[in-house]
Design a protein around this motif. Structure first.
Motif, PDB file in Angstrom:
ATOM      1  N   PRO A  27      -3.883  25.201  25.219  1.00  0.00           N
ATOM      2  CA  PRO A  27      -2.280  24.510  26.387  1.00  0.00           C
ATOM      3  C   PRO A  27      -2.013  23.110  26.328  1.00  0.00           C
ATOM      4  CG  PRO A  27      -6.001  24.381  26.466  1.00  0.00           C
ATOM      5  CD  PRO A  27      -5.147  24.723  24.962  1.00  0.00           C
ATOM      6  N   ASP A  28      -1.417  23.397  27.013  1.00  0.00           N
ATOM      7  CA  ASP A  28      -0.350  22.440  26.971  1.00  0.00           C
ATOM      8  C   ASP A  28      -1.134  21.154  28.343  1.00  0.00           C
ATOM      9  OD1 ASP A  28       1.594  22.042  24.337  1.00  0.00           O
ATOM     10  OD2 ASP A  28       2.115  23.707  25.449  1.00  0.00           O
ATOM     11  N   TYR A  29      -0.905  20.165  27.612  1.00  0.00           N
ATOM     12  CA  TYR A  29      -1.314  18.645  29.157  1.00  0.00           C
ATOM     13  C   TYR A  29      -0.689  18.431  29.605  1.00  0.00           C
ATOM     14  CZ  TYR A  29      -6.454  20.482  28.501  1.00  0.00           C
ATOM     15  OH  TYR A  29      -7.581  21.265  28.317  1.00  0.00           O
ATOM     16  N   PHE A  30       0.120  18.072  31.073  1.00  0.00           N
ATOM     17  CA  PHE A  30       1.065  16.596  31.497  1.00  0.00           C
ATOM     18  C   PHE A  30       0.056  15.620  32.182  1.00  0.00           C
ATOM     19  CE2 PHE A  30       2.272  21.112  30.542  1.00  0.00           C
ATOM     20  CZ  PHE A  30       3.328  20.765  29.988  1.00  0.00           C
ATOM     21  N   THR A  31       1.249  14.980  32.643  1.00  0.00           N
ATOM     22  CA  THR A  31       0.879  13.583  33.857  1.00  0.00           C
ATOM     23  C   THR A  31       2.387  13.634  34.083  1.00  0.00           C
ATOM     24  OG1 THR A  31      -0.567  13.295  32.127  1.00  0.00           O
ATOM     25  CG2 THR A  31      -0.108  11.447  33.759  1.00  0.00           C
ATOM     26  N   ASP A  32       2.746  13.885  35.114  1.00  0.00           N
ATOM     27  CA  ASP A  32       4.008  12.888  36.269  1.00  0.00           C
ATOM     28  C   ASP A  32       3.362  12.403  36.656  1.00  0.00           C
ATOM     29  OD1 ASP A  32       5.148  15.020  34.700  1.00  0.00           O
ATOM     30  OD2 ASP A  32       4.675  17.168  36.690  1.00  0.00           O
ATOM     31  N   ASP A  79       7.966   4.472  24.914  1.00  0.00           N
ATOM     32  CA  ASP A  79       6.488   5.537  24.588  1.00  0.00           C
ATOM     33  C   ASP A  79       6.158   5.495  26.021  1.00  0.00           C
ATOM     34  OD1 ASP A  79       6.591   4.413  22.134  1.00  0.00           O
ATOM     35  OD2 ASP A  79       6.806   2.254  22.514  1.00  0.00           O
ATOM     36  N   SER A  80       6.146   4.832  26.693  1.00  0.00           N
ATOM     37  CA  SER A  80       5.021   4.711  28.072  1.00  0.00           C
ATOM     38  C   SER A  80       5.758   6.713  28.540  1.00  0.00           C
ATOM     39  CB  SER A  80       5.539   3.941  29.066  1.00  0.00           C
ATOM     40  OG  SER A  80       6.461   4.141  29.792  1.00  0.00           O
ATOM     41  N   LEU A  81       7.203   6.830  28.510  1.00  0.00           N
ATOM     42  CA  LEU A  81       7.872   7.665  29.635  1.00  0.00           C
ATOM     43  C   LEU A  81       8.055   7.442  30.407  1.00  0.00           C
ATOM     44  CD1 LEU A  81       6.543  11.135  27.838  1.00  0.00           C
ATOM     45  CD2 LEU A  81       8.567   9.916  27.412  1.00  0.00           C
ATOM     46  N   VAL A  82       8.132   6.630  31.307  1.00  0.00           N
ATOM     47  CA  VAL A  82       8.852   5.706  32.533  1.00  0.00           C
ATOM     48  C   VAL A  82       9.853   5.703  32.564  1.00  0.00           C
ATOM     49  CG1 VAL A  82       7.849   4.408  34.077  1.00  0.00           C
ATOM     50  CG2 VAL A  82       6.428   4.651  33.064  1.00  0.00           C
ATOM     51  N   HIS A 122       4.897  13.281  30.236  1.00  0.00           N
ATOM     52  CA  HIS A 122       3.025  13.011  29.633  1.00  0.00           C
ATOM     53  C   HIS A 122       2.658  10.970  29.073  1.00  0.00           C
ATOM     54  CE1 HIS A 122       2.950  16.443  27.114  1.00  0.00           C
ATOM     55  NE2 HIS A 122       4.008  16.404  26.713  1.00  0.00           N
ATOM     56  N   VAL A 123       3.560  10.684  31.294  1.00  0.00           N
ATOM     57  CA  VAL A 123       3.592   9.805  31.196  1.00  0.00           C
ATOM     58  C   VAL A 123       2.255   8.967  30.671  1.00  0.00           C
ATOM     59  CG1 VAL A 123       3.568   7.704  33.091  1.00  0.00           C
ATOM     60  CG2 VAL A 123       4.974  10.157  33.143  1.00  0.00           C
ATOM     61  N   ASP A 124       2.333   7.302  29.978  1.00  0.00           N
ATOM     62  CA  ASP A 124       1.174   6.914  29.651  1.00  0.00           C
ATOM     63  C   ASP A 124       1.136   5.675  30.291  1.00  0.00           C
ATOM     64  OD1 ASP A 124      -0.969   5.592  28.365  1.00  0.00           O
ATOM     65  OD2 ASP A 124       0.034   6.398  26.363  1.00  0.00           O
ATOM     66  N   LEU A 125       0.429   5.380  31.426  1.00  0.00           N
ATOM     67  CA  LEU A 125       1.075   3.446  31.997  1.00  0.00           C
ATOM     68  C   LEU A 125       0.054   2.522  31.505  1.00  0.00           C
ATOM     69  CD1 LEU A 125      -0.933   4.683  35.189  1.00  0.00           C
ATOM     70  CD2 LEU A 125       1.383   4.706  34.849  1.00  0.00           C
ATOM     71  N   ALA A 162       0.134  13.401  38.859  1.00  0.00           N
ATOM     72  CA  ALA A 162      -0.407  14.377  39.086  1.00  0.00           C
ATOM     73  C   ALA A 162      -1.088  14.916  37.219  1.00  0.00           C
ATOM     74  CB  ALA A 162       0.564  15.613  39.691  1.00  0.00           C
ATOM     75  N   ASN A 163      -2.431  15.456  37.165  1.00  0.00           N
ATOM     76  CA  ASN A 163      -2.655  15.413  35.767  1.00  0.00           C
ATOM     77  C   ASN A 163      -2.473  17.511  35.698  1.00  0.00           C
ATOM     78  OD1 ASN A 163      -2.763  12.919  34.608  1.00  0.00           O
ATOM     79  ND2 ASN A 163      -5.319  13.132  35.784  1.00  0.00           N
ATOM     80  N   THR A 164      -1.992  18.191  34.799  1.00  0.00           N
ATOM     81  CA  THR A 164      -2.117  19.487  35.163  1.00  0.00           C
ATOM     82  C   THR A 164      -2.445  20.112  33.371  1.00  0.00           C
ATOM     83  OG1 THR A 164       0.283  19.453  34.634  1.00  0.00           O
ATOM     84  CG2 THR A 164      -0.875  19.323  37.350  1.00  0.00           C
ATOM     85  N   CYS A 165      -2.542  21.160  33.948  1.00  0.00           N
ATOM     86  CA  CYS A 165      -2.427  21.811  32.276  1.00  0.00           C
ATOM     87  C   CYS A 165      -1.680  23.108  32.408  1.00  0.00           C
ATOM     88  CB  CYS A 165      -3.817  22.198  31.817  1.00  0.00           C
ATOM     89  SG  CYS A 165      -4.001  22.234  30.368  1.00  0.00           S
TER      90      CYS A 165
END
Length: 142
Positions: free
Chosen positions: A2-7, A49-52, A70-73, A101-104
């Motif tokens: 699976p692919d994981y995402f963070t928006d 790097d953060s995708l912000v 794939h946001v990384d705070l 939102a953390n989704t997959c």
């Protein structure tokens, strides 16, 4: 696999002058230049790097902060957090609130979630404390 995402999305856009937007974008990108969007009516800057991302609407004089995929705070530049804190202080705001939102791509245990956090006027990322009630009676079916 699976692919994981963070928006991430800010709760609101922030009013700011062009020079304030430039300062935020420079703090996010360093020497890189933002891209022109909407036929030159706006700018978009995404930190590698953060995708912000930051989008500045020149007509509305507003900046909107978000992140996709794939946001990384933990990778947000300190200079950006300080610049955002300074803008919030200038506007008399204590913080800017965000939802995430953390989704997959596949439904499996613990694959989805979400929540909120704030960036305060000191440029700190603040997460709420979640406290589950204890000692509650379990609900029984009649």
């Amino acid at each position: 696999m699976p692919d994981y995402f963070t928006d991430v999305t800010a709760q609101e856009a922030i009013k700011c002058a062009p020079e304030e937007a430039d300062a935020l974008i420079k703090a996010l990108l360093g020497p890189e230049q933002p891209e022109e969007i909407d036929g030159g009516r706006g700018l978009r800057a995404t930190h590698v790097d953060s995708l912000v991302s930051v989008e500045y609407d020149r007509r509305a004089a507003e900046i909107y902060i978000f992140g996709e995929d794939h946001v990384d705070l933990d990778q947000i530049p300190e200079a950006f957090l300080r610049a955002l804190g300074a803008l919030l202080r200038k506007q008399g705001k204590d913080y800017l609130e965000f939802g995430y939102a953390n989704t997959c791509s596949k439904h499996c245990p613990d694959s989805h979630g979400g929540g909120r956090f704030r960036i305060d006027a000191n440029g700190r990322i603040i997460e709420p404390k979640l406290i589950w009630p204890r000692g509650e009676k379990r609900r029984t079916k009649p």
